[in-house]
Motif scaffolding. Structure first.
Motif, mmCIF file in Angstrom:
data_model
loop_
_atom_site.group_PDB
_atom_site.id
_atom_site.type_symbol
_atom_site.label_atom_id
_atom_site.label_comp_id
_atom_site.label_asym_id
_atom_site.label_seq_id
_atom_site.Cartn_x
_atom_site.Cartn_y
_atom_site.Cartn_z
ATOM 1 N N LEU A 504 0.823 -1.216 0.000
ATOM 2 C CA LEU A 504 0.000 0.000 0.000
ATOM 3 C C LEU A 504 0.855 1.263 0.000
ATOM 4 N N TYR A 505 1.997 1.205 0.685
ATOM 5 C CA TYR A 505 2.845 2.396 0.816
ATOM 6 C C TYR A 505 3.972 2.449 -0.210
ATOM 7 N N LYS A 506 4.056 1.469 -1.090
ATOM 8 C CA LYS A 506 5.216 1.373 -1.994
ATOM 9 C C LYS A 506 5.472 2.667 -2.771
ATOM 10 N N SER A 507 4.444 3.204 -3.404
ATOM 11 C CA SER A 507 4.646 4.387 -4.243
ATOM 12 C C SER A 507 5.082 5.589 -3.407
ATOM 13 N N ARG A 508 4.538 5.708 -2.184
ATOM 14 C CA ARG A 508 4.910 6.839 -1.333
ATOM 15 C C ARG A 508 6.354 6.719 -0.848
#
Length: 804
Positions: A504-508
């Motif tokens: 869920l946080y990969k792109s951030r």
């Protein structure tokens, strides 16, 4: 309420605003109030037990209305505002009846609360109120002659409604205009605003004038100057467009929030955010200017160190520079490094500190968390553990060698994920404490639930199910659970939920790392330009003795502290290792400054930050290794904590003059007996193990022996331990187990200690187990045989610091 204090936290809107909200939207309940500042006869407040009889409905967070119109003006605390925004959204989702909230918060546009409200599907209208155009009722109005408080920052007003409320109370331009005018009508008198804004500043100026012996300017004349400044600012604020760019809004909001925090916390600011120099440093600067601190020239320093005697710890000298190193053969020799320059080193220190702050802000902006402790340092360490590339420029930036490793490796990603959505780390001291364990689990579930309001999809649903399962267990069964059961649930949650949040946080996270890499490369270019510049720069370094135990090294306005013990140690190291290229030691002071500045930059500005990464074994251990196993060099050390005259270290360009043989990863001995105590970072230890294997498997090598100190981390088992414990790795000749707390290390930042000779400032213990592996090739085993008698002496040495 007097016990609670916190006037600013309990401020309220003025009567004019409340009456306008009631007339236009039917608002008749306040979500954050008290019996003292409430406008309506019902309200939510902090203390139900004392406030209920005066109309309180209890805490807003325990209040679940299905219909009605409410005003929400929470204490301006980020966590409280964030929880309020989530609670309001949930209330609007869970009802079909008419429900409306008018939310008033400061214009801190980079906070989670602002983001939640701004993106809410229930948001109908939003507008800004300039800070000069409104005020509040003070929180202690019941005991204060002054009733009104001027706003110190811009305010944002959000109107959130579900469909039923939209039909009942439509948001028209006319109503919004009336609300704006009600705020304008709530301004305190201008004279009071001026006094509130500038009285503190006048008082501070008085104090500074008294300290510096300057005549103080008349209060009224200063107030007149400030009055003119106030009107100019007011005119500028009023004429500015409310639709200014989001970047300037964020900057202004950030600055205002920081100022507000400073006032509420009585000026307690973090070291990085502090704009004025540290008080102690300012005092030191004044003493130097007045000539109250003795300055030492090089010739005077040479006379001073003649009488120095190396102190003993547990009957063993703090270092041994007389030990010969005849058994060490190295091929090929280390590359030639160009001498460091003080003006470049000072510039690098400032730029790396800028990078740290930029990283902290990027993490806060993208991930809504504080950057995990030591995460930045681990990223720096990983760069230093990478083997030098073939034909790599010796002048390559020493600290930011390979910034791209941030995206390529797992170190920084793992560090950031360890705090997303909250940390599940359990310290060794908490493993048997059910309350602390339950607190960790509750916090993770709470933060996880909040984080999932921003995510959707299959991973979010799975994570939500896991979080809800734990919350249900916490509310129904946790009171009967022991530490073992709670710890088991934490481990299971970490195994199952963390990978989902990672997706869920990969792109951030990638955004944070990309910004870090880009900023690093920009800084590298700036440093290289300065280093190659042909402009002449002053590199004069001055040395002052501040007291019996400490020295101050100065370059321009930069001051670095070093203990008396370590100044003498570094003088000895330099005189031994720089005979061939600086026999008169003319460059000692500039190179000393560069050395201290480099490690200070690397450690970071925080108290004890980076210190454990540079720890060393006690002297008594090195003495046994020297006498019983002919060890005469450390593979991971620094000029500050080394025991022998030569060693491997992180920064060859600054350390070579003090005995460094470069990084261990680039060091290729074909013979010798060594102590190997790497920083306890997984990737560094993994690369160390790869290099040790290459050295030990070299068929042309002479006798080699390594005493390797690593943490006994088994969840999961580290690669270096897995290799050394394997039956197939026949170079492991002996293993020693040390239980947590049974031994001590020397602190890595010992050279900065006020009294570096005192044991309580010099040593520290680790709570987890440590293993010592003895690795030898066949020739090493033959030359330095391992006997149980020798091993017992080593064990006794490791435990002696604990017993004493």
């Amino acid at each position: 309420y007097e016990t609670l204090s916190g006037i600013g936290y309990q401020a309220a809107l003025t009567e004019a605003v409340f009456d306008c909200l009631f007339e236009n939207f039917g608002v008749n309940v306040e979500c954050f109030a008290s019996p003292f500042n409430c406008r309506y006869d019902t309200f939510c407040s902090l203390f139900l037990d004392t406030d209920k009889q005066f109309g309180s409905l209890g805490s807003f967070f325990n209040f679940y209305p299905k219909s009605g119109s409410f005003e929400a003006n929470p204490p301006f605390v980020e966590d409280v505002m964030e929880k309020m925004a989530i609670h309001i959204n949930n209330l609007l989702i869970n009802t079909n009846e008419s429900l409306l909230f008018v939310v008033v918060i400061p214009a801190w546009t980079d906070t989670p609360a602002w983001d939640i409200l701004n993106k809410s599907k229930f948001l109908q209208r939003f507008f800004h109120i300039q800070k000069v155009d409104h005020g509040y009722c003070v929180g202690d109005q019941h005991s204060n002659q002054k009733r009104y408080l001027p706003a110190t920052f811009n305010t944002g007003v959000f109107i959130l409604q579900n469909d039923a409320a939209c039909l009942k109370f439509p948001c028209t331009d006319e109503k919004i205009e009336k609300i704006k005018n009600s705020f304008l009508n709530s301004k305190p008198k201008l004279s009071f605003v001026e006094k509130k804004f500038y009285s503190d500043r006048i008082e501070k100026k008085k104090q500074r004038d008294l300290i510096d012996g300057r005549p103080h300017v008349n209060d009224q004349s200063l107030l007149s100057e400030k009055k003119k400044e106030f009107f100019d600012n007011r005119l500028q604020s009023s004429s500015s467009s409310s639709s200014s760019s989001s970047s300037s809004d964020k900057k202004r909001g950030f600055e205002e929030r920081e100022q507000y925090k400073d006032k509420l916390e009585e000026g307690k600011m973090s070291k990085r955010a502090r704009e004025e120099p540290d008080q102690e440093e300012e005092v030191m600067s004044k003493k130097i200017k007045r000539g109250e601190i003795e300055e030492f020239t090089l010739s005077k320093l040479k006379d001073f160190v003649k009488d120095f005697k190396v102190p003993n710890y547990f009957s063993v000298p703090a270092w041994n520079f007389d030990q010969t190193q005849d058994n060490i053969i190295v091929s090929p020799e280390s590359p030639i490094y160009f001498p460091p320059q003080p003006h470049v080193e000072y510039f690098r220190a400032k730029k790396v500190e800028e990078l740290r702050i930029s990283f902290d802000k990027s993490v806060s902006h993208h991930l809504r968390i504080n950057s995990p402790p030591e995460s930045f340092n681990r990223w720096l360490f990983e760069q230093l553990s990478i083997k030098r590339y073939e034909n790599e420029d010796p002048e390559n930036e020493p600290i930011l060698r390979v910034p791209e490793v941030a995206l390529e490796s797992k170190v920084l990603k793992r560090e950031l994920m360890s705090s997303l959505p909250a940390s599940l780390y359990v310290s060794w001291g908490s493993r048997l404490n059910p309350k602390k364990l339950l607190s960790i689990l509750e916090n993770y579930c709470s933060k996880g639930q909040q984080a999932l309001t921003f995510h959707s999809g299959e991973e979010a649903e799975k994570a939500n199910f896991l979080i809800r399962t734990e919350i249900k267990w916490i509310t129904t069964s946790s009171r009967y659970a022991g530490s073992e059961e709670i710890l088991s649930r934490i481990k299971t949650l970490a195994m199952n939920a963390v990978p989902l949040f990672e997706l869920l946080y990969k792109s951030r996270i990638d955004s944070v790392l990309t910004e870090l890499i880009n900023k690093s490369n920009s800084i590298k270019n700036e440093i290289n330009e300065l280093r190659k510049s042909k402009d002449k720069a002053s590199n004069e370094v001055r040395l002052f003795r501040s007291d019996v135990n400490n020295w101050i090294i100065c370059f321009e306005n930069d001051k670095r502290r070093i203990s008396n013990l370590h100044l003498n140690k570094l003088f000895q190291l330099y005189s031994i290792n720089s005979k061939s290229f600086d026999p008169d030691m003319n460059d000692f002071l500039p190179r000393l400054y560069c050395l201290v500045c480099r490690y200070d930059t690397f450690f970071g500005p925080g108290d004890r930050e980076g210190a454990t990464f540079h720890a060393a074994a006690p002297e008594v251990v090195f003495d046994i290794l020297r006498t019983e196993f002919s060890v005469c060099q450390e593979n991971y050390a620094s000029p500050f904590n080394c025991y022998f005259r030569t060693f491997n270290s992180a920064f060859p360009d600054t350390d070579v003059y003090f005995g460094s043989r470069g990084s261990f990863i680039d060091f290729k001995p074909t013979s010798g007996s060594f102590e190997t105590g790497p920083p306890y970072t997984e990737e560094v230890m993994e690369r160390m193990m790869d290099h040790l294997e290459i050295l030990l498997r070299n068929p042309n090598a002479g006798p080699l022996s390594f005493f390797v100190f690593v943490p006994d981390w088994r969840e999961p088992l580290q690669k270096c331990q897995r290799v050394m414990e394997s039956k197939d790795f026949f170079y492991t000749r002996e293993q020693i187990d040390l239980s947590g707390g049974s031994y001590y290390y020397i602190a890595g930042d010992q050279h900065k200690k006020t009294v570096a000779t005192e044991p309580e400032q010099r040593f520290f213990s680790l709570p987890f187990k440590t293993k010592v592996f003895v690795l030898q090739n066949d020739l090493g085993k033959e030359k330095w045989p391992i006997t149980q008698e020798k091993i017992q002496k080593l064990k006794n040495a490791l435990q002696i610091t604990r017993s004493k």
